[in-house]
Design a protein around this motif. Structure first.
Motif, short mmCIF file in Angstrom:
data_model
loop_
_atom_site.label_atom_id
_atom_site.label_comp_id
_atom_site.label_asym_id
_atom_site.label_seq_id
_atom_site.Cartn_x
_atom_site.Cartn_y
_atom_site.Cartn_z
N ILE A 173 0.81 -1.23 0.00
CA ILE A 173 0.00 0.00 0.00
C ILE A 173 0.84 1.28 0.00
CG2 ILE A 173 -1.84 -1.20 1.24
CD1 ILE A 173 -1.04 0.37 3.75
N ARG A 174 2.15 1.14 0.04
CA ARG A 174 3.03 2.30 0.24
C ARG A 174 2.78 3.43 -0.77
NH1 ARG A 174 7.27 2.33 3.39
NH2 ARG A 174 7.39 0.03 3.35
N PHE A 175 2.55 3.07 -2.04
CA PHE A 175 2.40 4.07 -3.08
C PHE A 175 0.97 4.23 -3.57
CE2 PHE A 175 6.78 2.38 -3.47
CZ PHE A 175 7.46 3.54 -3.12
N GLU A 176 0.02 3.68 -2.78
CA GLU A 176 -1.39 3.84 -3.13
C GLU A 176 -1.91 5.17 -2.60
OE1 GLU A 176 -2.89 1.97 -5.13
OE2 GLU A 176 -1.50 0.27 -5.20
N HIS A 177 -3.10 5.54 -3.06
CA HIS A 177 -3.74 6.77 -2.58
C HIS A 177 -3.96 6.66 -1.08
CE1 HIS A 177 -6.89 9.78 -1.90
NE2 HIS A 177 -6.47 10.36 -3.02
N PRO A 178 -3.79 7.77 -0.34
CA PRO A 178 -3.96 7.73 1.12
C PRO A 178 -5.31 7.15 1.58
CG PRO A 178 -2.95 9.79 0.48
CD PRO A 178 -3.32 9.08 -0.79
N GLN A 214 -2.28 -5.99 13.79
CA GLN A 214 -1.59 -6.02 12.51
C GLN A 214 -1.54 -4.63 11.89
OE1 GLN A 214 -3.45 -8.28 9.39
NE2 GLN A 214 -1.56 -8.53 8.21
N ALA A 215 -2.64 -3.88 12.01
CA ALA A 215 -2.67 -2.52 11.47
C ALA A 215 -1.59 -1.65 12.09
CB ALA A 215 -4.05 -1.90 11.69
N SER A 216 -1.39 -1.80 13.40
CA SER A 216 -0.37 -1.00 14.07
C SER A 216 1.02 -1.36 13.56
CB SER A 216 -0.45 -1.20 15.59
OG SER A 216 -0.08 -2.52 15.96
N GLU A 217 1.26 -2.65 13.29
CA GLU A 217 2.55 -3.06 12.75
C GLU A 217 2.77 -2.49 11.36
OE1 GLU A 217 4.06 -7.10 13.24
OE2 GLU A 217 2.29 -7.54 14.44
N VAL A 218 1.71 -2.49 10.54
CA VAL A 218 1.81 -1.91 9.21
C VAL A 218 2.18 -0.44 9.30
CG1 VAL A 218 0.52 -1.30 7.12
CG2 VAL A 218 0.23 -3.56 8.14
N LEU A 219 1.52 0.30 10.20
CA LEU A 219 1.82 1.72 10.37
C LEU A 219 3.27 1.95 10.77
CD1 LEU A 219 -1.35 3.15 12.19
CD2 LEU A 219 -0.67 3.46 9.81
N SER A 220 3.80 1.04 11.57
CA SER A 220 5.18 1.21 12.04
C SER A 220 6.19 1.14 10.91
CB SER A 220 5.52 0.16 13.11
OG SER A 220 5.62 -1.14 12.54
N SER A 226 6.35 8.74 9.21
CA SER A 226 5.56 9.37 10.27
C SER A 226 4.43 10.23 9.70
CB SER A 226 6.47 10.21 11.17
OG SER A 226 7.15 11.20 10.42
N LYS A 227 4.69 10.98 8.63
CA LYS A 227 3.64 11.82 8.04
C LYS A 227 2.52 10.96 7.48
CE LYS A 227 6.47 15.85 6.87
NZ LYS A 227 6.95 16.74 5.78
N VAL A 228 2.90 9.82 6.88
CA VAL A 228 1.90 8.90 6.32
C VAL A 228 1.07 8.30 7.45
CG1 VAL A 228 1.55 6.77 5.02
CG2 VAL A 228 3.33 8.39 4.32
N ARG A 229 1.72 7.94 8.55
CA ARG A 229 1.00 7.37 9.70
C ARG A 229 -0.05 8.34 10.21
NH1 ARG A 229 6.22 5.27 11.41
NH2 ARG A 229 6.54 7.11 12.72
N ASP A 251 -1.52 10.83 8.62
CA ASP A 251 -2.59 11.00 7.64
C ASP A 251 -3.54 9.81 7.67
OD1 ASP A 251 -4.08 12.05 5.56
OD2 ASP A 251 -2.79 11.24 4.00
N ILE A 252 -2.98 8.61 7.77
CA ILE A 252 -3.81 7.40 7.78
C ILE A 252 -4.71 7.37 9.01
CG2 ILE A 252 -3.75 4.88 8.02
CD1 ILE A 252 -1.35 4.86 6.17
N ILE A 253 -4.14 7.65 10.18
CA ILE A 253 -4.93 7.64 11.42
C ILE A 253 -6.07 8.63 11.34
CG2 ILE A 253 -4.88 8.35 13.84
CD1 ILE A 253 -4.05 5.51 13.50
N GLN A 254 -5.82 9.82 10.81
CA GLN A 254 -6.88 10.82 10.67
C GLN A 254 -7.96 10.34 9.72
OE1 GLN A 254 -4.10 14.09 9.68
NE2 GLN A 254 -4.98 15.21 11.40
N ARG A 255 -7.56 9.69 8.62
CA ARG A 255 -8.53 9.18 7.65
C ARG A 255 -9.32 8.00 8.22
NH1 ARG A 255 -7.84 10.83 2.21
NH2 ARG A 255 -6.09 12.27 1.94
N VAL A 256 -8.64 7.11 8.97
CA VAL A 256 -9.33 5.99 9.60
C VAL A 256 -10.39 6.51 10.56
CG1 VAL A 256 -9.08 4.08 11.25
CG2 VAL A 256 -7.46 4.31 9.37
N ALA A 257 -10.04 7.53 11.33
CA ALA A 257 -10.97 8.09 12.31
C ALA A 257 -12.20 8.71 11.65
CB ALA A 257 -10.26 9.14 13.17
#
Length: 334
Positions: A123-128, A142-148, A152-155, A157-163
């Motif tokens: 997913i690294r180069f996919e749309h946020p 598993q999601a937390s491991e993926v984020l790790s 940091s900026k991607v993490r 953005d993803i958390i904000q979008r998940v929320a």
């Protein structure tokens, strides 16, 4: 008694089909989602099982064969009822469909079987937004491991979008599965799929390494204080065990490995220690105090990992309705 050369997964399936639904459900509660899917799929595919095979399998675990077996008698209904008892209707629904329809695994489901680093690479180069849907779909640990494994900026953005996620249209999921080159299992329905939300984001943050969790929360406090406050209210941390009810603590302690508890308490405040000691037998509490006094220094990372493990066990038991957690998020029944 005949000798069997069946794979272990087949033996487990035969044994579960030999048990009553309640007993089988109790066994399944001890397995994770991947194990339940594997065993359930094998159960659905079993055919022409001879009584000699059943007897040989059961003999490996118990002395006598249960007189009431569901083999060949409404197996689909048995599996459906058993999984629902074990997992609840919401969690069991999609899994039942995948198993009984034929076990097809969607592109999203296939990611659950991959290493976290590999998922991050996918997913690294996919749309946020695609990244957020994938992370929201995965189990929190598993999601937390993926984020790790992401920047940091991607993490953030993803958390904000998940929320901010609530539901995802079936067409969006189909498109995502095309990207993953898999067919989405159970996509015949037209209902929206519930993914994400602030609670989901909080669950993922709870499973993150403590340093990454702190980094994300500190950034959110400065950039999106409203979301930060919502996440903080929903998150359950180790110190919140001090607010849990005594019966819940006693139930939890039966599931926590003694060595994990010992390490976790090295960094616990006195309120948590007191709660733990007060819910153990006097002798057990004395031995634990002696071990804490006798053991040498422990790395902070080890203490944090042990505390995270206990929090994960507590959250799993709370989700299953076995205990009620106090502290942050108590009203939401984490």
């Amino acid at each position: 008694m005949m000798e069997l050369s069946l794979p272990g997964i087949d033996k487990a399936a035969i044994l579960l089909l030999s048990l009553g639904e309640s007993d089988a459900a109790a066994v399944l509660r001890q397995l994770d989602a991947k194990e339940v899917q594997r065993v359930g799929l094998c159960m659905a595919q079993l055919a022409n099982v001879r009584r000699e095979q059943v007897e040989a399998v059961v003999a490996e675990f118990i002395d006598t064969v249960n007189d009431h077996t569901s083999l060949g008698l409404g197996t689909d209904d048995y599996i459906r009822s058993m999984l629902t008892q074990a997992l609840g209707e919401d969690k069991a629904g999609n899994l039942i469909d995948r198993i009984l329809i034929g076990g097809n695994t969607s592109g999203l489901d296939s990611l659950k079987w991959m290493e976290a680093r590999a998922v991050a690479d996918v997913i690294r180069f996919e749309h946020p937004q695609i990244q957020a849907i994938v992370v929201a779909y995965l189990d929190p640990d598993q999601a937390s491991e993926v984020l790790s494994h992401l920047d940091s900026k991607v993490r953030l953005d993803i958390i904000q979008r998940v929320a901010s996620l609530s539901t995802v249209q079936p067409t969006a999921l189909k498109e995502l599965n095309q990207i993953l080159e898999k067919q989405f299992a159970g996509s015949s329905g037209n209902s929206r799929t519930h993914l994400g939300g602030v609670k989901r984001a909080a669950n993922i943050l709870n499973c993150l390494d403590s340093s990454l969790e702190s980094e994300l929360l500190d950034t959110l406090r400065q950039t999106d204080n409203s979301l930060y406050t919502q996440l903080e209210d929903l998150m359950f941390v180790f110190d919140n065990l001090a607010d849990a009810d005594d019966r819940g603590i006693q139930t939890l302690l039966r599931e926590v490995p003694p060595q994990t508890l010992l390490i976790a308490l090295r960094g616990a405040d006195e309120a948590v220690k007191g709660k733990i000691f007060n819910n153990m037998s006097r002798r057990a509490a004395e031995l634990l105090r002696e071990d804490l006094a006798a053991n040498g220094p422990v790395r902070l990372s080890e203490v944090q990992a042990a505390q995270k493990e206990i929090v994960a066990i507590a959250r799993r038991m709370a989700d299953a309705g076995e205990i009620t957690l106090g502290g942050a998020g108590a009203e939401q029944m984490l």
